[in-house]
Design a protein around this motif. Structure first.
Motif, PDB file in Angstrom:
ATOM      1  N   TYR A 197       0.807  -1.212   0.000  1.00  0.00           N
ATOM      2  CA  TYR A 197       0.000   0.000   0.000  1.00  0.00           C
ATOM      3  C   TYR A 197       0.848   1.272   0.000  1.00  0.00           C
ATOM      4  O   TYR A 197       0.429   2.278  -0.597  1.00  0.00           O
ATOM      5  N   PRO A 198       2.050   1.275   0.619  1.00  0.00           N
ATOM      6  CA  PRO A 198       2.914   2.459   0.470  1.00  0.00           C
ATOM      7  C   PRO A 198       3.291   2.717  -0.995  1.00  0.00           C
ATOM      8  O   PRO A 198       3.265   3.866  -1.458  1.00  0.00           O
ATOM      9  N   LEU A 199       3.621   1.660  -1.739  1.00  0.00           N
ATOM     10  CA  LEU A 199       3.960   1.824  -3.154  1.00  0.00           C
ATOM     11  C   LEU A 199       2.749   2.285  -3.957  1.00  0.00           C
ATOM     12  O   LEU A 199       2.866   3.146  -4.840  1.00  0.00           O
ATOM     13  N   PHE A 200       1.576   1.743  -3.649  1.00  0.00           N
ATOM     14  CA  PHE A 200       0.371   2.119  -4.400  1.00  0.00           C
ATOM     15  C   PHE A 200       0.067   3.605  -4.224  1.00  0.00           C
ATOM     16  O   PHE A 200      -0.441   4.253  -5.140  1.00  0.00           O
ATOM     17  N   GLU A 201       0.379   4.134  -3.043  1.00  0.00           N
ATOM     18  CA  GLU A 201       0.198   5.572  -2.814  1.00  0.00           C
ATOM     19  C   GLU A 201       1.160   6.372  -3.677  1.00  0.00           C
ATOM     20  O   GLU A 201       0.772   7.368  -4.300  1.00  0.00           O
ATOM     21  N   GLN A 202       2.415   5.939  -3.748  1.00  0.00           N
ATOM     22  CA  GLN A 202       3.432   6.674  -4.492  1.00  0.00           C
ATOM     23  C   GLN A 202       3.283   6.502  -6.003  1.00  0.00           C
ATOM     24  O   GLN A 202       3.352   7.463  -6.763  1.00  0.00           O
ATOM     25  N   GLN A 203       3.069   5.246  -6.429  1.00  0.00           N
ATOM     26  CA  GLN A 203       3.048   4.932  -7.859  1.00  0.00           C
ATOM     27  C   GLN A 203       1.729   5.298  -8.525  1.00  0.00           C
ATOM     28  O   GLN A 203       1.705   5.782  -9.663  1.00  0.00           O
ATOM     29  N   PHE A 204       0.619   5.086  -7.806  1.00  0.00           N
ATOM     30  CA  PHE A 204      -0.705   5.247  -8.415  1.00  0.00           C
ATOM     31  C   PHE A 204      -1.581   6.286  -7.727  1.00  0.00           C
ATOM     32  O   PHE A 204      -2.757   6.405  -8.062  1.00  0.00           O
ATOM     33  N   ALA A 205      -1.022   7.019  -6.755  1.00  0.00           N
ATOM     34  CA  ALA A 205      -1.773   8.050  -6.019  1.00  0.00           C
ATOM     35  C   ALA A 205      -3.032   7.482  -5.370  1.00  0.00           C
ATOM     36  O   ALA A 205      -4.086   8.105  -5.364  1.00  0.00           O
ATOM     37  N   MET A 206      -2.898   6.276  -4.837  1.00  0.00           N
ATOM     38  CA  MET A 206      -4.031   5.612  -4.184  1.00  0.00           C
ATOM     39  C   MET A 206      -4.241   6.155  -2.768  1.00  0.00           C
ATOM     40  O   MET A 206      -3.289   6.300  -2.001  1.00  0.00           O
ATOM     41  N   GLN A 207      -5.499   6.464  -2.434  1.00  0.00           N
ATOM     42  CA  GLN A 207      -5.851   6.805  -1.067  1.00  0.00           C
ATOM     43  C   GLN A 207      -6.348   5.545  -0.363  1.00  0.00           C
ATOM     44  O   GLN A 207      -7.327   4.930  -0.803  1.00  0.00           O
TER      45      GLN A 207
END
Length: 257
Positions: A197-207
């Protein structure tokens, strides 16, 4: 709401235990991708082994590749389903999920509340109880009185102090969010852990938001290394408590902003 259960074909007993729980009859079983007998060469055709090692500093396991590919395959099924709206959540669970007694009613309340998030973590792995003290010490949210309530329940939602690896035992994801993964995959191969989930926030701007208490944990009857998990959670308790005030402050700040 569409619901998916990720399960290896061979794990019949696990599915029987899962479907013995209430409100599970409308889960669609997805046959998990079994990569255990594949060679490194065949895995490399579908997964970027080199980039994984560069990102995580270690080699990926075959099981981790299979887990990530399985969840991505479900995302493709969600994207291809025209009956699912772009802003609609889908529920994805693994076959070791143990639900809280009021699981379905709280899920219904979450859907009605229109929480602004791409992913909502309703469960977590390597936690022994739905409201385990480990959640507050290691993964704090803001003060309960400041956290939005979910309907008339005793549950709330919030941002954790930072995104963290929580497992994929049970989570909600929007159709619009799965498209972010699939767009990336049109030009690249996956290289991440399914719960990064940390990568998804950085890579895909996921909240990503979390639910407290948890609505799902790993079924203790299926956790063969329960004692090692318990030992791991208790390990370095003093160090965890020393870090707790800063984590709590970060959680309060993140939820205020």
């Amino acid at each position: 709401m569409k619901k998916f259960l990720v399960s290896l074909d061979k794990d019949v007993a696990r599915r029987e235990l899962f479907f013995a729980q209430p409100d599970t009859q409308n889960f669609e079983v997805f046959s998990a991708i079994n990569t255990m007998n594949e060679t490194e060469e065949t895995l490399a055709q579908r997964f970027d082994l080199t980039q994984f090692e560069q990102h995580y500093g270690r080699k990926v396991t075959k099981g981790e590749v299979g887990c990530t590919l399985s969840h991505l395959a479900i995302y493709q099924k969600i994207a291809d389903n025209s009956a699912i709206a772009e802003d609609e959540f889908c529920l994805i669970c693994e076959d070791d999920a143990l639900f809280a007694e009021n699981f379905q009613s709280v899920i219904d309340e979450i859907i009605q509340q229109n929480i602004q998030a791409d992913i909502i973590l309703t469960g977590q792995s390597k936690i022994l109880q739905f409201n385990d003290i480990e959640l507050e010490i290691n993964y704090p949210i803001t003060f309960e009185v400041l956290s939005p309530k979910i309907g008339n329940t005793n549950y709330c939602y919030a941002f954790p102090y930072k995104n963290y690896f929580a497992g994929t035992v049970c989570y909600l994801i929007k159709k619009s969010a799965v498209r972010k993964f699939l767009i990336f995959l049109t030009q690249h191969k996956a290289y991440w852990l399914a719960d990064d989930y940390p990568l998804f926030e950085q890579q895909f701007a996921m909240q990503t938001r979390v639910i407290r208490p948890l609505l799902a944990i790993e079924n203790p009857d299926l956790v063969s290394n329960l004692e090692s998990i318990r030992g791991s959670l208790n390990n370095n308790l003093f160090k965890k408590l020393v870090k707790y005030p800063l984590k709590k402050a970060l959680a309060i700040k993140r939820n205020l902003t």
